[in-house]
Design an enzyme around this catalytic site. Structure first.
Site, PDB file in Angstrom:
ATOM      1  N   GLU A 271      57.283  19.533  40.891  1.00  0.00           N
ATOM      2  CA  GLU A 271      58.429  19.147  41.725  1.00  0.00           C
ATOM      3  C   GLU A 271      58.025  18.317  42.941  1.00  0.00           C
ATOM      4  OE1 GLU A 271      60.616  22.680  42.759  1.00  0.00           O
ATOM      5  OE2 GLU A 271      61.048  23.186  40.684  1.00  0.00           O
TER       6      GLU A 271
ATOM      7  N   GLU B  65      60.595  25.422  34.033  1.00  0.00           N
ATOM      8  CA  GLU B  65      61.154  26.489  34.884  1.00  0.00           C
ATOM      9  C   GLU B  65      62.657  26.563  34.671  1.00  0.00           C
ATOM     10  OE1 GLU B  65      60.453  26.429  39.142  1.00  0.00           O
ATOM     11  OE2 GLU B  65      58.352  25.861  38.836  1.00  0.00           O
TER      12      GLU B  65
HETATM   13  O1  IFM Z   1      60.029  29.482  43.277  1.00  0.00           O
HETATM   14  C1  IFM Z   1      60.343  28.144  43.040  1.00  0.00           C
HETATM   15  C2  IFM Z   1      59.182  27.433  42.387  1.00  0.00           C
HETATM   16  O2  IFM Z   1      58.016  27.531  43.124  1.00  0.00           O
HETATM   17  C3  IFM Z   1      59.512  25.959  42.216  1.00  0.00           C
HETATM   18  N1  IFM Z   1      60.769  25.793  41.544  1.00  0.00           N
HETATM   19  C4  IFM Z   1      61.904  26.541  42.026  1.00  0.00           C
HETATM   20  C5  IFM Z   1      61.544  28.016  42.143  1.00  0.00           C
HETATM   21  C6  IFM Z   1      62.764  28.818  42.658  1.00  0.00           C
HETATM   22  O3  IFM Z   1      63.168  28.362  43.893  1.00  0.00           O
END
Ligand code: IFM
Length: 469
Positions: free
Chosen positions: A179, A368
Site C-alpha cells: 500500500e 488483504e
Molecule cells: O492493518 C492494516 C494493514 O497493515 C494494511 N492494510 C489495511 C489494514 C487494516 O487497516
C-alpha cells in the site's frame, strides 16, 4: 431522529461458489503489527519504533514493542495457522531486523528468525508470501529523509537482493511494497502514520521514490536469482462521484488517479497519469531521472489487491486544494472502524481492472480483505463474531462473481490471522480470525476461524459454511 437504521450484515445461505483447485487460501500479517521484540537480537529502530514514542500519535499511547509477541511465539502461532488449514501465509520482513541501519552490515540473528519462520511454514505445508516493506523503514534511513530520497529506493534494492539471496530458495512469492498510497499519504503527507511528516502536496518525491524502489527491487530480486513470482500490493478501490455533476465527477477522477492509477499505470503501462507539476503544486519534481520510467515498469508477475471499502467524493469546497472532498457512504452495514461494507464494489474494482488494463494486467491476488469488530470473549470462553464471517462470506462471493466473468484471481489472504497493532488506532481495532488477549498473550480462535477453516479446507465448493461451537 435518525430514522434510517444501519443495515445488518449476514452471510448468504446459498451454497458457496466453487474456486479453482489450485486457489491459494491464506491469511496476512505485517512485522510491526505482530512481532514485538522491537529492540532484541540486534534489531535496529524503525520509523514506527520512533513514531509510537511521540506523544499523542497513537490511541492510548500504545506501541508495537510487544504486539503479539510473535517473535517468541512464532512456532505455536504457525501450529494454529496449520490448524486453520490455509496453504499460504503473507507476512512481512522487518527491514531493520535484518539490516539494523537499513544497509550493510546485516544482522545474522535477524535473518535467522526469518529462516526459522519460513522453514516452520514449509514444514506445515504453508507457502511463504513475503512482503519486503510494510511501512517500518529503518530509522537510520528515515533520519536522512526516508522515501523523500533516492538513497532509500537504492537501499531498498540492496535489501531486496539480500533477501532474495538468503530466502529465495524457499519463498513462493515476493511482494515489494504494501500500500504505497497509504504510506505516502498518511506517513508523509498528513503525518498520522510514521514517519509523521506533513509534506501535504509537496509529497511527490515520496510517490516517485516508492515507485522507483519497487522497480529497483524487482530487478534486484531477479539479479539475485529469484525465479518465484514478484508483485506489489496496492489498496485499490472504486471511487464514486456523489452526483453526476461535472464537479463531482472531476473530484472522483482526481481521487481515482491519486489512489489507484498513479500507483498502477507507471508499473503496468510505463506511463504516469499525473503531471506532477499540476497534481502536486509545490513539489520538487527534479527527483525524476532519465530511465526511471523504464525501471518502474520492470515486468511483474502478479498484482496484489487490498480491498476494504469503496470511496465516495464530491467537488471540493472553496479553498480546498485537494480537488475532492470525501463523502460518507450511507445505508450500508458498517465495520468496527465505521467503514462502509459494499462487497459488490470489490467485484466492480476487479472487473474494471481487467477492463482498463486488459493484457497488461497480470494475475491478481487479494492480498488483504477483512474487517475490524469490537470482539469480546463470552463467559463460555468463545468469541462469537458473526459480522466478520458474514463480511468474509460476502466478499469471497464478490470475488467469485468477478472470476465468473473471467477475471484471473489466484488467491485470497484474509486480514488478519490474529488481532494486532492497528497502527494509529493501537490495539482497539481487532481484525483477527484469532482473538489475542494482549495482557496474557492467550490466543482464542474466533467463530470466524472455524468458518474460514471450512471454506479453505473444502475449497469452498458447494458447501454452506457455518460455525460449530
Ligand atoms: O492493518 C492494516 C494493514 O497493515 C494494511 N492494510 C489495511 C489494514 C487494516 O487497516
Amino acid at each position: 431522529m435518525d430514522d434510517i437504521a444501519t443495515p445488518t450484515l449476514t452471510a448468504s445461505t446459498d451454497p458457496f461458489p466453487e474456486f479453482p483447485s489450485d486457489f491459494r487460501w491464506g491469511t496476512a500479517t505485517a512485522a510491526y503489527q505482530i512481532e514485538g521484540a522491537w529492540n532484541e537480537d540486534g534489531k535496529g529502530p524503525s520509523s514506527w519504533d520512533t513514531f509510537v514514542r511521540q506523544p499523542g500519535k497513537i490511541a492510548g499511547a500504545q506501541t508495537g514493542d510487544i504486539a503479539c509477541d510473535h517473535y517468541h511465539r512464532w512456532e505455536s502461532d504457525l501450529d494454529l495457522m496449520a490448524n486453520l488449514g490455509v496453504n499460504a501465509y503473507r507476512f512481512s520482513v522487518a527491514w531493520s531486523r535484518v539490516l539494523p541501519t537499513g544497509s550493510a552490515p546485516h544482522n545474522d540473528a535477524g535473518l535467522a528468525f526469518y529462516d526459522r519462520l519460513i522453514d516452520g511454514m514449509l514444514a506445515r505445508g504453508i507457502d511463504p508470501y513475503v512482503t519486503l516493506h510494510h511501512w517500518d523503514l529503518p530509522q537510520a534511513l528515515e533520519d536522512r529523509g526516508g522515501w523523500q530520497t533516492r538513497e532509500t529506493a537504492e537501499r531498498f534494492a540492496d535489501y531486496a537482493a539480500l533477501m532474495g539471496e538468503r530466502l529465495g530458495d524457499r519463498v513462493s512469492s515476493w511482494i515489494t511494497l504494501n500500500e504505497p498510497f497509504v504510506l505516502a499519504t498518511f506517513g508523509y503527507s498528513f503525518g498520522t502514520h510514521a514517519p509523521g511528516r506533513t509534506l501535504f502536496l509537496s509529497v511527490y518525491p515520496v510517490v516517485h521514490h516508492l515507485l522507483l524502489g519497487h522497480g529497483l527491487a524487482v530487478q534486484a530480486l531477479r539479479a539475485a536469482g529469484v525465479t518465484a513470482p514478484i508483485g506489489i500490493t496496492n489498496n485499490l478501490t472504486p471511487v464514486w462521484a456523489l452526483t453526476d455533476s461535472d464537479g463531482d465527477r472531476a473530484a472522483a477522477e482526481r481521487l481515482d488517479t491519486l489512489y489507484n492509477r498513479q500507483w498502477l499505470e507507471p508499473i503496468l503501462l510505463g506511463t504516469q497519469p499525473i503531471d506532477p507539476e499540476v497534481a502536486y503544486p509545490g513539489s520538487d519534481t527534479s527527483c525524476v531521472q532519465p530511465g526511471d520510467a523504464e525501471i518502474i515498469a520492470t515486468p511483474i508477475d502478479f498484482l496484489g489487491v487490498n480491498f476494504y471499502n469503496p470511496q465516495q467524493v464530491k467537488a471540493p469546497g472553496e479553498g480546498n486544494p485537494m480537488g475532492f472532498e470525501l463523502v460518507d457512504i450511507t445505508g450500508v452495514p458498517r465495520t468496527g472502524f465505521d467503514w462502509p461494507v459494499v462487497p459488490s464494489a470489490l467485484t466492480d474494482r476487479l472487473v474494471s481492472l481487467r477492463d482498463s488494463y486488459g493484457d497488461q494486467l497480470p494475475p491478481l491476488y487479494i492480498t488483504e480483505n477483512g474487517t475490524s469488530v469490537a470482539d469480546h470473549v463470552d463467559s463460555d470462553g468463545r468469541v462469537r463474531d458473526p459480522f466478520r464471517w458474514a463480511y468474509l462470506d460476502r466478499h469471497l462471493r464478490a470475488i467469485a462473481d468477478a472470476m465468473e466473468v473471467g477475471v484471473d484471481v489466484r488467491g485470497y489472504f484474509c486480514w488478519s490471522f490474529m488481532d494486532n497493532f492497528e497502527w494509529a488506532e493501537g490495539y482497539d481495532q481487532r481484525f483477527g480470525l484469532v482473538y489475542v488477549d494482549f495482557d496474557t498473550q492467550q490466543r482464542i480462535p474466533k467463530d470466524s476461524f472455524r468458518w474460514y477453516r471450512q471454506v479453505v479446507t473444502g475449497n469452498a465448493a458447494g458447501i454452506v459454511p457455518g460455525v460449530q461451537a
